[in-house]
Design an enzyme around this catalytic site. Structure first.
Site, PDB file in Angstrom:
ATOM      1  N   ARG A  81      34.651 126.550  36.478  1.00 46.83           N
ATOM      2  CA  ARG A  81      33.417 126.072  36.985  1.00 46.83           C
ATOM      3  C   ARG A  81      32.365 127.182  37.440  1.00 46.83           C
ATOM      4  O   ARG A  81      32.510 128.369  37.401  1.00 46.83           O
ATOM      5  CB  ARG A  81      33.470 124.844  37.779  1.00 46.83           C
ATOM      6  CG  ARG A  81      34.516 123.896  37.176  1.00 46.83           C
ATOM      7  CD  ARG A  81      34.662 122.634  38.137  1.00 46.83           C
ATOM      8  NE  ARG A  81      33.542 121.870  38.482  1.00 46.83           N
ATOM      9  CZ  ARG A  81      33.356 121.266  39.486  1.00 46.83           C
ATOM     10  NH1 ARG A  81      34.410 120.664  40.138  1.00 46.83           N
ATOM     11  NH2 ARG A  81      32.192 120.550  39.698  1.00 46.83           N
TER      12      ARG A  81
ATOM     13  N   HIS B  23      43.003 120.917  44.152  1.00 46.35           N
ATOM     14  CA  HIS B  23      41.740 120.769  43.803  1.00 46.35           C
ATOM     15  C   HIS B  23      42.152 119.875  42.604  1.00 46.35           C
ATOM     16  O   HIS B  23      42.808 120.369  41.537  1.00 46.35           O
ATOM     17  CB  HIS B  23      40.835 122.085  43.335  1.00 46.35           C
ATOM     18  CG  HIS B  23      40.705 122.571  44.823  1.00 46.35           C
ATOM     19  ND1 HIS B  23      39.484 122.006  45.628  1.00 46.35           N
ATOM     20  CD2 HIS B  23      41.094 123.649  45.441  1.00 46.35           C
ATOM     21  CE1 HIS B  23      39.369 122.872  46.619  1.00 46.35           C
ATOM     22  NE2 HIS B  23      40.544 123.905  46.584  1.00 46.35           N
TER      23      HIS B  23
ATOM     24  N   ASP C 249      40.623 128.262  59.748  1.00 46.80           N
ATOM     25  CA  ASP C 249      41.197 128.788  60.867  1.00 46.80           C
ATOM     26  C   ASP C 249      42.214 127.523  61.332  1.00 46.80           C
ATOM     27  O   ASP C 249      43.314 128.013  62.109  1.00 46.80           O
ATOM     28  CB  ASP C 249      40.082 129.104  61.992  1.00 46.80           C
ATOM     29  CG  ASP C 249      39.702 130.382  61.983  1.00 46.80           C
ATOM     30  OD1 ASP C 249      39.948 131.136  60.783  1.00 46.80           O
ATOM     31  OD2 ASP C 249      38.592 130.816  62.525  1.00 46.80           O
TER      32      ASP C 249
ATOM     33  N   SER D 207      39.877 119.389  39.973  1.00 46.97           N
ATOM     34  CA  SER D 207      39.158 120.516  38.724  1.00 46.97           C
ATOM     35  C   SER D 207      39.558 121.731  38.828  1.00 46.97           C
ATOM     36  O   SER D 207      40.521 122.225  39.670  1.00 46.97           O
ATOM     37  CB  SER D 207      37.932 120.371  38.752  1.00 46.97           C
ATOM     38  OG  SER D 207      37.372 120.910  39.935  1.00 46.97           O
TER      39      SER D 207
ATOM     40  N   HIS E 263      35.268 126.240  49.991  1.00 45.59           N
ATOM     41  CA  HIS E 263      34.504 127.645  49.417  1.00 45.59           C
ATOM     42  C   HIS E 263      33.766 128.241  50.594  1.00 45.59           C
ATOM     43  O   HIS E 263      33.359 129.500  50.324  1.00 45.59           O
ATOM     44  CB  HIS E 263      33.255 127.006  48.452  1.00 45.59           C
ATOM     45  CG  HIS E 263      33.893 126.266  47.299  1.00 45.59           C
ATOM     46  ND1 HIS E 263      35.060 126.742  46.496  1.00 45.59           N
ATOM     47  CD2 HIS E 263      33.769 125.070  46.883  1.00 45.59           C
ATOM     48  CE1 HIS E 263      35.284 125.849  45.639  1.00 45.59           C
ATOM     49  NE2 HIS E 263      34.604 124.948  45.874  1.00 45.59           N
TER      50      HIS E 263
ATOM     51  N   PRO F 249      34.937 116.168  52.033  1.00 44.43           N
ATOM     52  CA  PRO F 249      33.716 115.505  51.529  1.00 44.43           C
ATOM     53  C   PRO F 249      33.373 115.092  50.015  1.00 44.43           C
ATOM     54  O   PRO F 249      33.806 115.933  49.199  1.00 44.43           O
ATOM     55  CB  PRO F 249      32.674 116.595  51.785  1.00 44.43           C
ATOM     56  CG  PRO F 249      33.419 117.936  52.075  1.00 44.43           C
ATOM     57  CD  PRO F 249      34.742 117.559  52.367  1.00 44.43           C
ATOM     58  N   ASN F 250      33.200 113.932  49.930  1.00 48.45           N
ATOM     59  CA  ASN F 250      32.656 113.328  48.823  1.00 48.45           C
ATOM     60  C   ASN F 250      33.884 112.735  48.127  1.00 48.45           C
ATOM     61  O   ASN F 250      33.711 112.111  46.906  1.00 48.45           O
ATOM     62  CB  ASN F 250      31.822 114.456  47.698  1.00 48.45           C
ATOM     63  CG  ASN F 250      30.587 114.820  48.354  1.00 48.45           C
ATOM     64  OD1 ASN F 250      29.799 113.837  48.715  1.00 48.45           O
ATOM     65  ND2 ASN F 250      30.338 115.990  48.579  1.00 48.45           N
TER      66      ASN F 250
ATOM     67  N   ARG G 276      32.258 128.267  43.027  1.00 45.28           N
ATOM     68  CA  ARG G 276      33.402 127.602  43.287  1.00 45.28           C
ATOM     69  C   ARG G 276      34.902 128.652  43.068  1.00 45.28           C
ATOM     70  O   ARG G 276      35.796 128.145  43.383  1.00 45.28           O
ATOM     71  CB  ARG G 276      33.675 126.188  42.466  1.00 45.28           C
ATOM     72  CG  ARG G 276      32.588 125.347  42.604  1.00 45.28           C
ATOM     73  CD  ARG G 276      32.878 124.140  41.741  1.00 45.28           C
ATOM     74  NE  ARG G 276      31.784 123.504  41.499  1.00 45.28           N
ATOM     75  CZ  ARG G 276      31.438 122.488  42.228  1.00 45.28           C
ATOM     76  NH1 ARG G 276      31.958 121.973  43.519  1.00 45.28           N
ATOM     77  NH2 ARG G 276      30.382 121.576  42.220  1.00 45.28           N
TER      78      ARG G 276
ATOM     79  N   ASN H 201      42.806 118.213  49.985  1.00 47.56           N
ATOM     80  CA  ASN H 201      41.730 118.663  49.244  1.00 47.56           C
ATOM     81  C   ASN H 201      40.434 118.936  50.028  1.00 47.56           C
ATOM     82  O   ASN H 201      39.899 117.754  50.479  1.00 47.56           O
ATOM     83  CB  ASN H 201      41.437 117.555  48.016  1.00 47.56           C
ATOM     84  CG  ASN H 201      40.501 117.928  47.218  1.00 47.56           C
ATOM     85  OD1 ASN H 201      39.605 119.070  47.395  1.00 47.56           O
ATOM     86  ND2 ASN H 201      40.203 117.520  45.888  1.00 47.56           N
TER      87      ASN H 201
ATOM     88  N   GLU I   8      47.201 123.135  49.329  1.00 50.06           N
ATOM     89  CA  GLU I   8      45.628 122.666  48.903  1.00 50.06           C
ATOM     90  C   GLU I   8      45.749 122.217  47.569  1.00 50.06           C
ATOM     91  O   GLU I   8      46.481 122.788  46.727  1.00 50.06           O
ATOM     92  CB  GLU I   8      44.917 123.802  49.037  1.00 50.06           C
ATOM     93  CG  GLU I   8      43.487 124.085  48.667  1.00 50.06           C
ATOM     94  CD  GLU I   8      42.710 125.218  49.067  1.00 50.06           C
ATOM     95  OE1 GLU I   8      43.008 126.085  49.819  1.00 50.06           O
ATOM     96  OE2 GLU I   8      41.272 125.417  48.561  1.00 50.06           O
TER      97      GLU I   8
ATOM     98  N   TYR J 113      36.293 114.901  37.592  1.00 48.61           N
ATOM     99  CA  TYR J 113      37.121 114.070  38.298  1.00 48.61           C
ATOM    100  C   TYR J 113      38.232 113.095  37.761  1.00 48.61           C
ATOM    101  O   TYR J 113      39.158 112.324  38.448  1.00 48.61           O
ATOM    102  CB  TYR J 113      36.713 113.994  39.798  1.00 48.61           C
ATOM    103  CG  TYR J 113      35.960 114.999  40.144  1.00 48.61           C
ATOM    104  CD1 TYR J 113      36.552 116.435  40.396  1.00 48.61           C
ATOM    105  CD2 TYR J 113      34.476 115.175  40.533  1.00 48.61           C
ATOM    106  CE1 TYR J 113      35.988 117.379  41.136  1.00 48.61           C
ATOM    107  CE2 TYR J 113      33.870 116.229  41.103  1.00 48.61           C
ATOM    108  CZ  TYR J 113      34.504 117.250  41.484  1.00 48.61           C
ATOM    109  OH  TYR J 113      34.042 118.480  42.010  1.00 48.61           O
TER     110      TYR J 113
ATOM    111  N   ARG K 175      32.316 109.381  40.985  1.00 50.32           N
ATOM    112  CA  ARG K 175      31.799 110.526  40.845  1.00 50.32           C
ATOM    113  C   ARG K 175      32.058 111.635  39.783  1.00 50.32           C
ATOM    114  O   ARG K 175      33.322 111.871  39.549  1.00 50.32           O
ATOM    115  CB  ARG K 175      31.997 111.389  42.225  1.00 50.32           C
ATOM    116  CG  ARG K 175      31.642 112.797  42.350  1.00 50.32           C
ATOM    117  CD  ARG K 175      32.197 113.362  43.643  1.00 50.32           C
ATOM    118  NE  ARG K 175      31.814 114.746  43.823  1.00 50.32           N
ATOM    119  CZ  ARG K 175      32.497 115.551  44.321  1.00 50.32           C
ATOM    120  NH1 ARG K 175      33.798 115.417  44.990  1.00 50.32           N
ATOM    121  NH2 ARG K 175      32.083 116.911  44.392  1.00 50.32           N
TER     122      ARG K 175
ATOM    123  N   ALA L 294      34.155 120.869  48.976  1.00 53.17           N
ATOM    124  CA  ALA L 294      33.496 122.000  48.954  1.00 53.17           C
ATOM    125  C   ALA L 294      33.767 122.839  50.206  1.00 53.17           C
ATOM    126  O   ALA L 294      33.431 124.181  50.049  1.00 53.17           O
ATOM    127  CB  ALA L 294      31.998 121.594  48.839  1.00 53.17           C
TER     128      ALA L 294
HETATM  129  C1  DQA Z   1      37.054 119.678  44.193  1.00 56.66           C
HETATM  130  C2  DQA Z   1      36.253 120.961  43.855  1.00 56.66           C
HETATM  131  C3  DQA Z   1      35.207 121.479  44.745  1.00 56.66           C
HETATM  132  O1  DQA Z   1      34.462 122.490  44.262  1.00 56.66           O
HETATM  133  C4  DQA Z   1      34.298 120.206  45.106  1.00 56.66           C
HETATM  134  O2  DQA Z   1      33.138 120.696  45.725  1.00 56.66           O
HETATM  135  C5  DQA Z   1      34.813 119.022  45.210  1.00 56.66           C
HETATM  136  C6  DQA Z   1      36.144 118.633  44.426  1.00 56.66           C
HETATM  137  C7  DQA Z   1      38.200 119.401  43.439  1.00 56.66           C
HETATM  138  O3  DQA Z   1      38.925 118.512  43.853  1.00 56.66           O
HETATM  139  O4  DQA Z   1      38.176 119.684  42.015  1.00 56.66           O
HETATM  140  O5  DQA Z   1      34.142 118.131  46.007  1.00 56.66           O
HETATM  141  O6  DQA Z   1      37.750 119.978  45.400  1.00 56.66           O
END
Ligand code: DQA
Length: 154
Positions: A113, A106, A93, A108, A86, A17-18, A117, A80, A104, A30, A25, A83
């Site tokens: 943070r 991330h 699963d 950031s 978390h 997401p996002n 997170r 990635n 995985e 990022y 963003r 959120a």
């Molecule tokens: C993220 C870190 C997450 O906490 C956040 O919700 C994201 C981006 C990262 O790539 O640093 O959407 O996964």
């Protein structure tokens, strides 16, 4: 839906997401590279390393679970989870249920943070974890997942 020509030489690059908003963003966290640019870079690196990279992004938990299931016999998955890392037990699963190695990433440094997170429900079940390296982390994660796949074949 038809699958890749050679699943054993295919890696799924999955963004949650996002992450479709990468580039605009919160650039302080990022950066300014777009998701399309990330996907192109990782795809090019995959070409150099001899694998096809299939890219997908979704804001929906269930769609991400479906994508993971579909790639369960592929060489590996770079994810990635955004959120969902978390708190999504469903994603955790799904990762735990498949054979393919999952790395995985991330962008950031989540541990530098907000406290919420610092919790990760997905990291205990992944084959590798990259955080805080910016979008370069996606390239590291691709190399890492291929290394894990090679180790499993050995
Ligand atoms: C993220 C870190 C997450 O906490 C956040 O919700 C994201 C981006 C990262 O790539 O640093 O959407 O996964």
């Amino acid at each position: 839906m038809t699958g890749p020509a050679d699943p054993s030489r295919t890696v799924l690059l999955l963004n949650g997401p996002n992450l479709n908003l990468l580039g605009t963003r919160d650039p302080e966290q990022y950066g300014t590279t777009t998701l399309e640019q990330v996907e192109r870079r990782v795809g090019d690196l995959g070409g150099e390393l001899g694998v096809e990279v299939v890219c997908a992004q979704s804001n929906s938990e269930g769609a991400l679970v479906d994508r993971i299931h579909r790639a369960r016999h592929w060489a590996g998955i770079v994810i990635n989870p955004g959120a969902y890392a978390h708190y999504s037990i469903a994603l955790r699963d799904a990762i735990d249920a498949i054979e393919a190695p999952v790395v995985e990433i991330h962008i950031s440094n989540v541990y530098a943070r907000e406290e919420f997170r610092h919790t990760s429900v997905t990291s205990p079940v992944v084959a590798g974890y990259v955080a805080g390296c910016g979008v370069f982390g996606y390239e590291l994660a691709l190399r890492a997942v291929l290394q894990r796949a090679a180790e499993r074949r050995a």
